[in-house]
Design a protein around this motif. Structure first.
Motif, short mmCIF file in Angstrom:
data_model
loop_
_atom_site.label_atom_id
_atom_site.label_comp_id
_atom_site.label_asym_id
_atom_site.label_seq_id
_atom_site.Cartn_x
_atom_site.Cartn_y
_atom_site.Cartn_z
N ALA A 143 3.69 18.40 18.75
CA ALA A 143 3.77 17.33 17.75
C ALA A 143 4.85 16.31 18.08
N GLU A 144 6.00 16.76 18.57
CA GLU A 144 7.09 15.82 18.85
C GLU A 144 6.84 14.97 20.10
N GLN A 145 5.87 15.38 20.92
CA GLN A 145 5.56 14.64 22.14
C GLN A 145 4.42 13.65 21.97
N ARG A 146 3.68 13.75 20.89
CA ARG A 146 2.51 12.88 20.71
C ARG A 146 2.89 11.40 20.64
N PRO A 147 3.96 11.02 19.94
CA PRO A 147 4.33 9.59 19.95
C PRO A 147 4.62 9.08 21.36
N LEU A 148 5.22 9.89 22.21
CA LEU A 148 5.50 9.49 23.59
C LEU A 148 4.21 9.37 24.39
N PHE A 149 3.29 10.28 24.16
CA PHE A 149 1.99 10.21 24.83
C PHE A 149 1.27 8.92 24.44
N ALA A 150 1.25 8.62 23.13
CA ALA A 150 0.61 7.40 22.65
C ALA A 150 1.32 6.17 23.19
N ALA A 151 2.66 6.21 23.24
CA ALA A 151 3.43 5.07 23.76
C ALA A 151 3.08 4.82 25.23
N GLY A 152 2.92 5.88 26.00
CA GLY A 152 2.53 5.72 27.40
C GLY A 152 1.17 5.08 27.53
N ALA A 153 0.22 5.53 26.71
CA ALA A 153 -1.13 4.97 26.75
C ALA A 153 -1.13 3.49 26.36
N ILE A 154 -0.34 3.15 25.34
CA ILE A 154 -0.25 1.76 24.89
C ILE A 154 0.44 0.90 25.93
N THR A 155 1.46 1.45 26.60
CA THR A 155 2.15 0.71 27.66
C THR A 155 1.18 0.30 28.77
N ALA A 156 0.29 1.22 29.15
CA ALA A 156 -0.70 0.92 30.19
C ALA A 156 -1.59 -0.24 29.76
N SER A 157 -2.01 -0.24 28.51
CA SER A 157 -2.84 -1.32 27.98
C SER A 157 -2.09 -2.64 28.03
N LEU A 158 -0.82 -2.64 27.60
CA LEU A 158 -0.02 -3.86 27.59
C LEU A 158 0.17 -4.41 29.00
N LEU A 159 0.52 -3.54 29.94
CA LEU A 159 0.76 -4.00 31.31
C LEU A 159 -0.51 -4.53 31.96
N TRP A 160 -1.63 -3.84 31.73
CA TRP A 160 -2.87 -4.25 32.38
C TRP A 160 -3.37 -5.59 31.85
N PHE A 161 -3.47 -5.72 30.53
CA PHE A 161 -4.00 -6.96 29.98
C PHE A 161 -3.07 -8.14 30.23
#
Length: 202
Positions: A143-161
């Protein structure tokens, strides 16, 4: 130092988002025209961020309440990633290029907004990728790692677009070459196969 959950989320999202498709072509096209690039990029990232967050939070809570769903999420996610990785390697050998129309016709910001929203939300794959797949795999994280996992996924979206939209003028000759997309497909395939193994092994 960022945890492995962040990098796993970033790698998974990057592999899924880089596939040639209508949304990427639209972002590249707007970048080539230099029309509403910031709006287009921000909308794509905002939609991805919302769906990823809902997926990780909602699917995470649902999966954790059911051992059978946890097992399905793990093995189903691993199988999907394996299939996606093999498909990417197949595409790497087949070749292909992302074409974008650089016509100078102007577009009002309202039309630009509706276009990117429609291309993003009317594509069923966006829900499979973000809510279902990223959400289910993110739900396996503590549970405490899910925000970091989501942040990583969102970072990839931000960098790519951002790279695709604002770097379109510089990147368009490169993206037009089949060899460039072969490289991306090969990298995507390798990333997906590695993530498949990580998910399967828990």
């Amino acid at each position: 130092m960022l945890s492995s959950s962040y990098w796993q989320g970033l790698g998974l999202s990057a592999g899924l988002i880089m596939a040639i498709g209508a949304q990427n072509a639209h972002v590249l096209r707007m970048g080539l025209k230099r029309q509403h690039v910031l709006l287009t990029v921000l909308v794509c990232v905002a939609i991805d961020a919302s769906l990823i967050s809902l997926g990780v939070a909602g699917m995470g809570a649902l999966v954790q309440r059911s051992p059978s769903l946890l097992s399905v999420a793990r093995w189903g996610g691993a199988a999907f990633l394996l299939w996606y990785g093999l498909r990417s390697w197949r595409a790497a050998f087949a070749g292909g290029a992302l074409q974008a129309d650089a016509s100078p016709q102007a577009m009002r910001w309202q039309a630009a907004l509706l276009s990117v929203v429609a291309l993003s939300l009317l594509n069923p794959h966006v829900y499979l990728d973000t809510v279902v797949l990223i959400g289910a795999i993110g739900g396996q994280q503590p549970a405490e790692q899910r925000p970091l996992f989501a942040a990583g996924a969102i970072t990839a979206s931000l960098l790519w677009f951002a790279a695709l939209g604002f770097g379109a003028r510089l990147l368009s000759p490169w993206f037009a070459k089949p060899m460039a997309w072969r490289g991306i497909d090969a990298l995507t395939g390798t990333t997906m196969l590695g993530l498949s193994a990580m998910v399967a092994l828990g």
